[in-house]
Design a protein around this motif. Structure first.
Motif, PDB file in Angstrom:
ATOM      1  N   SER B 309      -4.486   8.562  39.457  1.00 57.50           N
ATOM      2  CA  SER B 309      -3.678   7.831  38.066  1.00 57.50           C
ATOM      3  C   SER B 309      -3.412   6.675  38.404  1.00 57.50           C
ATOM      4  O   SER B 309      -3.823   5.811  39.400  1.00 57.50           O
ATOM      5  CB  SER B 309      -2.560   8.763  38.506  1.00 57.50           C
ATOM      6  N   GLY B 310      -2.531   6.196  37.075  1.00 59.45           N
ATOM      7  CA  GLY B 310      -2.652   4.512  37.216  1.00 59.45           C
ATOM      8  C   GLY B 310      -4.378   4.115  36.824  1.00 59.45           C
ATOM      9  O   GLY B 310      -4.943   4.843  36.448  1.00 59.45           O
ATOM     10  N   SER B 311      -3.632   2.810  36.547  1.00 57.87           N
ATOM     11  CA  SER B 311      -5.108   2.235  36.089  1.00 57.87           C
ATOM     12  C   SER B 311      -6.190   0.516  36.307  1.00 57.87           C
ATOM     13  O   SER B 311      -4.629  -0.040  37.288  1.00 57.87           O
ATOM     14  CB  SER B 311      -5.037   1.983  34.490  1.00 57.87           C
ATOM     15  N   ILE B 312      -6.798   0.592  35.825  1.00 57.57           N
ATOM     16  CA  ILE B 312      -7.449  -0.606  36.854  1.00 57.57           C
ATOM     17  C   ILE B 312      -7.952  -1.688  35.514  1.00 57.57           C
ATOM     18  O   ILE B 312      -8.297  -1.349  34.688  1.00 57.57           O
ATOM     19  CB  ILE B 312      -8.523  -0.885  37.732  1.00 57.57           C
ATOM     20  N   TRP B 313      -7.260  -3.324  35.810  1.00 57.84           N
ATOM     21  CA  TRP B 313      -7.998  -4.181  34.261  1.00 57.84           C
ATOM     22  C   TRP B 313      -8.282  -5.102  35.004  1.00 57.84           C
ATOM     23  O   TRP B 313      -7.987  -5.673  36.091  1.00 57.84           O
ATOM     24  CB  TRP B 313      -6.283  -4.177  33.841  1.00 57.84           C
ATOM     25  N   LEU B 314      -9.452  -5.559  34.152  1.00 62.27           N
ATOM     26  CA  LEU B 314     -10.337  -6.524  34.742  1.00 62.27           C
ATOM     27  C   LEU B 314     -10.174  -7.125  33.685  1.00 62.27           C
ATOM     28  O   LEU B 314     -10.825  -7.276  32.156  1.00 62.27           O
ATOM     29  CB  LEU B 314     -11.967  -6.085  34.709  1.00 62.27           C
ATOM     30  N   HIS B 315      -9.546  -8.600  34.392  1.00 67.84           N
ATOM     31  CA  HIS B 315      -9.904  -9.918  32.810  1.00 67.84           C
ATOM     32  C   HIS B 315      -8.586  -9.279  31.686  1.00 67.84           C
ATOM     33  O   HIS B 315      -9.705  -9.521  30.244  1.00 67.84           O
ATOM     34  CB  HIS B 315     -11.182 -10.566  32.234  1.00 67.84           C
ATOM     35  N   GLY B 316      -7.888  -9.064  31.569  1.00 61.32           N
ATOM     36  CA  GLY B 316      -7.503  -7.983  30.446  1.00 61.32           C
ATOM     37  C   GLY B 316      -7.727  -7.025  29.659  1.00 61.32           C
ATOM     38  O   GLY B 316      -7.117  -6.489  28.703  1.00 61.32           O
ATOM     39  N   GLU B 317      -9.260  -6.181  30.434  1.00 59.00           N
ATOM     40  CA  GLU B 317      -9.565  -4.952  29.687  1.00 59.00           C
ATOM     41  C   GLU B 317      -9.464  -3.819  30.555  1.00 59.00           C
ATOM     42  O   GLU B 317      -9.550  -4.041  31.975  1.00 59.00           O
ATOM     43  CB  GLU B 317     -10.501  -5.519  29.165  1.00 59.00           C
ATOM     44  N   PRO B 318      -8.431  -2.909  30.043  1.00 58.51           N
ATOM     45  CA  PRO B 318      -8.819  -1.490  30.656  1.00 58.51           C
ATOM     46  C   PRO B 318     -10.373  -1.348  31.470  1.00 58.51           C
ATOM     47  O   PRO B 318     -11.066  -1.498  30.469  1.00 58.51           O
ATOM     48  CB  PRO B 318      -7.877  -0.725  30.216  1.00 58.51           C
ATOM     49  N   VAL B 319     -10.500  -0.902  33.221  1.00 57.43           N
ATOM     50  CA  VAL B 319     -11.718  -0.916  32.891  1.00 57.43           C
ATOM     51  C   VAL B 319     -11.637   1.022  33.901  1.00 57.43           C
ATOM     52  O   VAL B 319     -11.070   1.198  34.762  1.00 57.43           O
ATOM     53  CB  VAL B 319     -12.523  -1.905  33.618  1.00 57.43           C
ATOM     54  N   LYS B 320     -12.870   1.708  33.563  1.00 59.19           N
ATOM     55  CA  LYS B 320     -12.972   2.034  35.030  1.00 59.19           C
ATOM     56  C   LYS B 320     -14.113   2.363  35.324  1.00 59.19           C
ATOM     57  O   LYS B 320     -15.226   1.627  35.279  1.00 59.19           O
ATOM     58  CB  LYS B 320     -13.335   3.879  33.328  1.00 59.19           C
ATOM     59  N   ILE B 321     -13.829   2.464  36.949  1.00 56.64           N
ATOM     60  CA  ILE B 321     -14.681   2.050  37.555  1.00 56.64           C
ATOM     61  C   ILE B 321     -15.166   3.306  38.595  1.00 56.64           C
ATOM     62  O   ILE B 321     -14.721   3.391  40.352  1.00 56.64           O
ATOM     63  CB  ILE B 321     -14.587   0.912  38.609  1.00 56.64           C
ATOM     64  N   PRO B 322     -16.467   4.192  37.889  1.00 55.19           N
ATOM     65  CA  PRO B 322     -16.613   5.543  38.665  1.00 55.19           C
ATOM     66  C   PRO B 322     -16.982   5.485  39.603  1.00 55.19           C
ATOM     67  O   PRO B 322     -17.298   6.287  40.733  1.00 55.19           O
ATOM     68  CB  PRO B 322     -17.362   6.045  36.939  1.00 55.19           C
ATOM     69  N   ASN B 323     -17.968   4.398  40.134  1.00 53.77           N
ATOM     70  CA  ASN B 323     -18.988   4.528  41.914  1.00 53.77           C
ATOM     71  C   ASN B 323     -19.109   2.454  42.158  1.00 53.77           C
ATOM     72  O   ASN B 323     -18.820   1.911  41.330  1.00 53.77           O
ATOM     73  CB  ASN B 323     -20.357   5.566  41.215  1.00 53.77           C
ATOM     74  N   PRO B 324     -19.506   2.596  43.181  1.00 57.57           N
ATOM     75  CA  PRO B 324     -19.568   1.731  43.124  1.00 57.57           C
ATOM     76  C   PRO B 324     -20.959   0.757  42.881  1.00 57.57           C
ATOM     77  O   PRO B 324     -20.471  -0.439  42.904  1.00 57.57           O
ATOM     78  CB  PRO B 324     -20.273   1.741  45.295  1.00 57.57           C
TER      79      PRO B 324
END
Ligand SMILES: Nc1ncnc2c1ncn2[C@@H]1O[C@H](COP(=O)(O)OP(=O)(O)OP(=O)(O)O)[C@@H](O)[C@H]1O
Ligand SMILES: [Mg+2]
Lengths: 321, 497
Positions: B309-324
């Motif tokens: 849970s929780g979120s990651i934001w890159l340059h102000g946009e929420p992103v999903k990082i499913p794999n390397p």
């Protein structure tokens, strides 16, 4: 209960599930499947395969493989037939020759892998061609028969209701389990298979362990070849061809790690039983040899992918440390 | 003068293209703690392997009580009471702890001692751990232990037998301060019992705290032996590097800009509720004890572990990082701490390793251009001072510290925007540490952002613009540059606050 669970930790459970599943399946499909007499038939059929699988475990626990066991069975069978029929030797002398030859073949495999430093899969592929070539040459590609009275007892006789091959299989299983778990040799074998460099640096004679593993494997193959020959009661150069693949399939099913260091006897036996039950059950249902092949392949892939999926989920979550 | 118990006499060892040892002679006295120092690739591990019989030298001898060890089998050398804790882990992972302790020397019982005496081994292991003051279940499988505990198993294995010479190759790289203390106590106790200890480390503080004498190697040659109490850090470093190296942290002129990365209440992969931001041109430090969950946190940022849970934001946009792979495409790079397991393909060359993440850049169409690859790799090997005869050398043939540098080179070539360094200077020599700091500075000056995990306090305080401190898999605080000091960080890291 906890102790039992601990036993299974780190080991594949799917093989036991697969075993129970195929047993239930065939019991439901065929009324004669789950009967005492049929169970004995299954066990007798798998006993030689099982004995070879137990032998292969020693090699596989080191991260090696022996692809020559199938052709070794053929060669030993042909040589024994030749001794008895062409030379007229009696049974003890024949078996003695078989044991001596088997030990030499095991040493040969061990030597090639350990000292010539050829990867075991290639080395034993090579020796298996040699064994096969020799057996066809000896018998001229013709079956040999007409063994002395009494030779068939080993493969076909029984003690009370229990056939001799099953007793031998059970004995080998207990023996292997004992050696691998309780003896210094067995535990050192696991150590070398798990981390050869560490064992070497700790002063273990890894070459000795490697060579002996092939010799032990060969001892089990000798026993299997005697049982097979006595059951078929004629020497044929094609007896063992392809057996090594059945052996590999069953112990890989049983969770023996291909890179060595991990795996239990109980797993191998379960693997062997799955193969045996499948063969027996499919025949009962009237399925041909080719269908059997397909089902075997599917089960192998299926059982192994269960573990991979489980590991994958674990690696993605890594919640429990 | 005390009794010389172990003498390395004129030993030379060459590998193709490398003279790992060049006529090295050393003498060790009974009951001393003797440090072996030198840059990465100086030949420290090679000396150790020669003493232990793991490799045979081209010429020269190793004398232990006048017996030549180079003529003996490894089992005989161990019989003399010479034990080594190697730089790389040497454990049988699938086996229980107690069997690792007794590896190569299983306790036997019954006829001819052929049966493994499990009960005895477990009991002995238990007692040993009690003596060392560590809590590990002797029956658990080694691969279920944390890295620090594995290190202790390794150490316990070495001291379990009748040890007379104990050799340790960077044993503290994976330990926390408290564990280092336990180790030092053990070492001092052994010294009192008359054991000779050879100690390799790149951590100067340890050398000065622990050792009696110090021998320096440089480029496979013996340079000097000094009494530790008569020397200074500066002098020692000069011996090691052959020139003056400043040990202050280089200053940088970076402008901290807008936010590039934000984590909000990040939970998963054993850690919970981590929130922080990272700005352009900033170095964000992650402090805490080994095992506090820092690596686990960045693995989520890199897509190597699942976010619950929780979120990651890159340059102000929420992103999903499913794999390397997705992380690399989004410009995130992770330089992992465990180089053997995650960072390197040991059987491939330096060049192949270094250019792997960005192979496309070196290709015309889909055919690789070797020249470009070579050029880029050579630039980095030179910048980082990787000691090697050429970029075609296989990674497994490099010394430990140089392997670490190859992992760095790999991600420096890839030119990502956000770089996550997990213990970037572990096992790296003083000179190279400076190089790495300077490279990090150049990176942030050119507008990139860095997350740096480190267990070395001076490095954290010297390099970071801001600091996140973690304790027991949770975030225990954030410190800005002004109120960053050692006491603050330690308190947060140990959860006293
Ligand atoms: N098997 C090998 N083949 C080729 N070169 C090797 C091999 N082993 C070591 N070397 C080389 O020998 C040199 C000395 O290596 P060694 O491992 O002794 O360094 P070290 O002093 O322990 O360094 P570090 O602090 O990085 O661990 C290095 O240049 C290394 O690349
Ligand atoms: Mg080293």
């Amino acid at each position: 209960m906890k102790r039992i669970l601990k036993q299974f930790r780190g080991q594949t459970i799917s093989i036991y599930i697969a075993l129970i599943a195929v047993v239930i399946l065939f019991s439901a499909l065929s009324p004669t499947f789950f009967t005492a007499s049929n169970i004995i038939i299954v066990l007798r059929q798998v006993s030689s395969l099982g004995i070879m699988a137990l032998g292969m475990m020693y090699v596989m626990l080191l991260g090696n493989v022996d692809l020559s066991v199938g052709c070794e069975v053929s060669l030993l069978g042909i040589v024994m037939s030749y001794c008895m029929v062409e030379w007229g030797l009696n049974i003890p002398a024949t078996i003695f020759i078989c044991i001596a030859l088997g030990l030499v073949l095991g040493l040969l495999n061990g030597f090639v892998v350990t000292y010539c430093k050829i990867p075991s899969i290639i080395a034993t592929l090579g020796t298996s061609w040699i064994f096969q070539g020799i057996s066809y040459t000896i018998c001229n590609a013709q079956p040999i028969y007409g063994f002395p009275e009494g030779f068939s007892v080993l493969g076909q006789g029984s003690v009370g209701p229990i056939p001799i091959p099953i007793i031998l299989f059970a004995f080998c299983a207990l023996f292997t389990s004992f050696v691998l778990n309780k003896t210094v040799y067995g535990r050192t074998l696991y150590a070398v298979g798990s981390n050869e460099e560490s064992a070497r640096l700790s002063g273990v004679n890894t070459k000795f362990i490697q060579i002996t593993s092939y010799v032990i494997c060969s001892c089990f193959t000798i026993l299997a070849s005697v049982i097979l020959l006595s059951r078929v009661n004629s020497g044929q150069p094609s007896t063992g061809i392809g057996q090594e693949m059945n052996v590999l399939t069953s112990i890989v099913l049983g969770g023996i790690c291909f890179t060595g260091g991990d795996g239990q006897v109980s797993g191998s036996i379960a693997g062997v039983l799955v193969i045996g039950v499948l063969q027996n059950g499919l025949v009962m249902l009237g399925a041909g040899e080719y269908v059997q092949l397909m089902v075997k392949g599917l089960i192998l892939l299926f059982a192994l992918s269960i573990d991979s999926v489980k590991q994958f989920i674990k690696s993605r979550q890594r919640t429990a440390v | 003068m005390a009794e010389r118990i172990l003498v390395v006499d004129n030993v030379t060892k060459t590998y193709p293209g490398v003279k790992a040892l060049d006529q090295v002679s050393l003498a060790f006295e009974k009951g001393e703690i003797h440090a072996l120092v030198g840059e990465n690739g100086a030949g420290k591990s090679t000396i150790i392997k020669t003493i232990a019989g793991a490799i045979k030298p081209d010429s020269g001898a190793v004398l232990f009580e006048r017996k030549d060890l180079t003529k003996m089998k490894t089992s005989e050398i161990r019989g003399c009471g010479i034990e080594v804790v190697y730089q790389e882990f040497n454990l049988a992972l699938q086996l229980p702890v107690y069997e690792n302790i007794f590896i190569g020397n299983l306790a036997g019982k019954g006829p001819g001692n052929r049966l493994a005496d499990k009960k005895y081994m477990i009991e002995t292991t238990k007692k040993l751990f009690e003596k060392l003051g560590i809590r590990i279940d002797p029956e658990s499988r080694v691969d279920s232990l944390s890295v620090a505990y594995m290190q202790f198993v390794e150490i316990a294995k070495a001291v379990s037998r009748n040890v007379r010479i104990l050799i340790m190759d960077e044993p503290t790289a994976t330990l926390t301060n408290a564990e280092v203390e336990i180790l030092f106590k053990t070492i001092r106790k052994l010294k009192e019992e008359g054991v000779t200890i050879l100690y390799v480390s790149h951590r100067m503080e340890e050398i000065f705290e622990l050792t009696d004498r110090c021998s320096v190697l440089r480029d496979g040659r013996y340079i000097a032996t000094v009494h530790t109490k008569d020397t200074t850090r500066k002098e020692l470093i000069r011996y090691m590097v052959g020139r003056e190296v400043s040990e202050t942290f280089p200053t940088r002129k970076s402008r901290i800009g807008e936010e590039v990365l934000r984590a909000e209440h990040l939970t998963g992969n054993t850690v919970s509720d981590i929130s922080f931001t990272l700005h352009k041109g900033e170095i964000l430090g992650f402090g805490g004890l080994v095992g506090a969950g820092r690596t686990e946190t960045v693995e989520m940022l890199f897509g190597a572990a699942r976010v619950e849970s929780g979120s990651i934001w890159l340059h102000g946009e929420p992103v999903k990082i499913p794999n390397p792979r997705a992380a690399v495409q989004k410009g995130i790079a992770l330089i992992p701490e465990d180089r053997k397991r995650h960072g390197l393909i040991l059987d491939k060359s330096i060049m192949e390793n270094a250019t792997l993440p960005m192979l496309k850049r070196f290709a015309r169409g889909s055919v690789l251009n070797r020249k470009l690859q070579e050029k880029a790799t050579r630039e980095q090997t030179e910048a980082l001072g990787i000691k090697t005869p050429g970029v075609d050398q296989l990674a497994k043939n490099l010394s430990g510290g140089n392997q670490q540098k190859v992992v760095l080179a790999k991600w420096l070539i890839s030119s990502s925007d956000i770089l996550i360094f997990d213990e970037p200077t572990r096992g790296v020599d003083v000179g190279a540490k400076q190089e790495i700091y300077q490279i990090m500075n150049r990176l942030v000056e050119s507008g990139k952002s860095i997350i740096m995990i480190s267990s070395e306090m001076p490095e954290l305080l010297g390099m970071a613009d801001r600091l996140i401190v973690m304790c027991e898999h949770k975030m225990s605080g954030e410190l800005s540059k002004e109120n960053m000091d050692q006491i603050q960080v330690l308190e947060l890291a140990s959860g006293k606050k």
